[in-house]
Design a protein around this motif. Structure first.
Motif, short mmCIF file in Angstrom:
data_model
loop_
_atom_site.label_atom_id
_atom_site.label_comp_id
_atom_site.label_asym_id
_atom_site.label_seq_id
_atom_site.Cartn_x
_atom_site.Cartn_y
_atom_site.Cartn_z
N ALA A 1 80.81 7.97 160.27
CA ALA A 1 79.69 8.57 160.99
C ALA A 1 78.92 7.51 161.78
O ALA A 1 78.52 7.74 162.93
N LYS A 2 78.73 6.35 161.17
CA LYS A 2 78.03 5.26 161.86
C LYS A 2 78.83 4.79 163.07
O LYS A 2 78.28 4.52 164.14
N LYS A 3 80.15 4.72 162.93
CA LYS A 3 81.01 4.33 164.04
C LYS A 3 80.90 5.34 165.19
O LYS A 3 81.07 4.98 166.36
N CYS A 4 80.64 6.60 164.84
CA CYS A 4 80.56 7.66 165.86
C CYS A 4 79.14 7.85 166.39
O CYS A 4 78.91 8.75 167.20
N GLY A 5 78.20 7.03 165.90
CA GLY A 5 76.85 7.06 166.45
C GLY A 5 75.77 7.61 165.55
O GLY A 5 74.59 7.62 165.94
N ASP A 6 76.10 8.05 164.35
CA ASP A 6 75.11 8.61 163.43
C ASP A 6 74.79 7.59 162.34
O ASP A 6 75.63 7.29 161.49
N ASN A 7 73.56 7.07 162.34
CA ASN A 7 73.15 6.05 161.38
C ASN A 7 72.45 6.63 160.16
O ASN A 7 71.88 5.87 159.36
N THR A 8 72.46 7.95 159.99
CA THR A 8 71.72 8.58 158.90
C THR A 8 72.11 8.02 157.54
O THR A 8 71.25 7.61 156.75
N LYS B 1 78.71 11.96 170.31
CA LYS B 1 78.96 12.22 171.72
C LYS B 1 79.88 13.43 171.88
O LYS B 1 79.70 14.25 172.78
N LYS B 2 80.88 13.54 171.01
CA LYS B 2 81.79 14.68 171.01
C LYS B 2 81.77 15.26 169.59
O LYS B 2 82.58 14.87 168.75
N PRO B 3 80.84 16.18 169.33
CA PRO B 3 80.58 16.64 167.95
C PRO B 3 81.80 17.12 167.19
O PRO B 3 82.01 16.73 166.03
N LEU B 4 82.63 17.98 167.78
CA LEU B 4 83.78 18.50 167.05
C LEU B 4 84.78 17.40 166.71
O LEU B 4 85.25 17.30 165.57
N ARG B 5 85.09 16.58 167.70
CA ARG B 5 86.05 15.48 167.46
C ARG B 5 85.50 14.50 166.44
O ARG B 5 86.20 14.09 165.50
N ASP B 6 84.24 14.10 166.63
CA ASP B 6 83.66 13.08 165.76
C ASP B 6 83.48 13.60 164.34
O ASP B 6 83.66 12.85 163.37
N ALA C 1 87.91 21.61 164.37
CA ALA C 1 88.05 20.88 165.63
C ALA C 1 89.18 21.43 166.49
O ALA C 1 89.18 21.22 167.71
N VAL C 2 90.14 22.10 165.88
CA VAL C 2 91.28 22.60 166.65
C VAL C 2 91.25 24.12 166.85
O VAL C 2 92.01 24.64 167.66
N LEU C 3 90.37 24.82 166.13
CA LEU C 3 90.29 26.26 166.29
C LEU C 3 89.49 26.65 167.53
O LEU C 3 88.53 25.94 167.89
N PRO C 4 89.83 27.76 168.18
CA PRO C 4 88.97 28.29 169.24
C PRO C 4 87.60 28.64 168.66
O PRO C 4 87.49 29.01 167.50
N TYR C 5 86.56 28.54 169.48
CA TYR C 5 85.19 28.76 169.01
C TYR C 5 85.03 30.13 168.34
O TYR C 5 84.37 30.25 167.31
#
Length: 217
Positions: free
Chosen positions: A33-40, A90-95, A166-170
């Motif tokens: 998560a930290k690598k993807c931008g979330d420092n929580t 930055k890309k919520p589903l992927r990250d 991440a791979v399913l249609p919305y």
């Protein structure tokens, strides 16, 4: 291989592998998560292997202990979930999928490490030293392969469901994730009825065969 141990010896052998398998799994979520931008998780001090930061009394101690003592065939559990805030991605589903995959990925690496420890025990050849290393290595391989495979099941909120989302249609992902409120009940039902064992039996056999081979057992 563990059949010749008393229950007390079995608990002693399993306690460290179980605790580190579960806490390492959660720490890996926070690290990704930290690598993807979330420092929580980082700000809350959860990027650590210190078990005291992660232990959930029921999921880390009581349930694995009961499964071990009752001989269900495999052991699993959970720690306190690492907080993840997808708003920082930055890309919520992927990250989110990457964060989810990091937990099982950590279990894979830990299974390799325990296999190498068991192999060291095989190489030492001095029973007083080799047997504890082998027993603990086998326990480490077993718990980590169990956690790896169980968490990859596509049952919300298990890690496999985040990857699936991440791979399913919305239009399918929304109702699919609404199953999360029932996820724990579904998992317990699968465990109680023996369906979980039937699903995981062959993958566990293949995985453990590979790790036992790596360990030289």
């Amino acid at each position: 291989m563990m059949d010749d141990l008393t229950q007390i010896q079995r608990i002693i052998v399993w306690i460290l592998p179980v605790i580190f398998a579960i806490t390492g799994h959660e720490a890996a979520h926070g690290w990704m998560a930290k690598k993807c931008g979330d420092n929580t998780a980082y700000m809350l001090g959860r990027l650590t292997l210190n078990p005291l930061k992660h232990i959930d009394p029921l999921g880390t101690l009581i349930l694995p202990g009961l499964l071990l003592l009752t001989g269900t065939g495999f052991v699993f559990g959970w720690a306190k979930p690492v907080p993840v805030d997808g708003r920082y991605f930055k890309k919520p589903l992927r990250d989110m999928a990457l964060v989810a995959a990091a937990g099982p990925g950590a279990n894979l690496l830990m299974a390799v490490a325990w296999a190498l420890l068991a192999r060291l025990g095989v190489m030492v050849g001095i029973e007083a030293i080799s047997m504890p290393l082998i027993y603990m290595g086998v326990a480490g391989m077993s718990i980590n392969t169990s956690l790896l495979l169980i968490n990859l099941l596509p049952i919300p909120p298990l890690d496999g469901s985040r990857i699936m989302t991440a791979v399913l249609p919305y239009r399918l992902a929304v109702p699919y994730n609404q199953l999360e409120r029932y996820g724990f009940i579904i998992l317990l039902a699968l465990l109680y009825t023996g369906v979980l064992d039937a699903i995981l039996q062959y993958p566990l056999y293949i995985a453990q065969k590979l790790f036992f081979s790596l360990a030289g057992l």
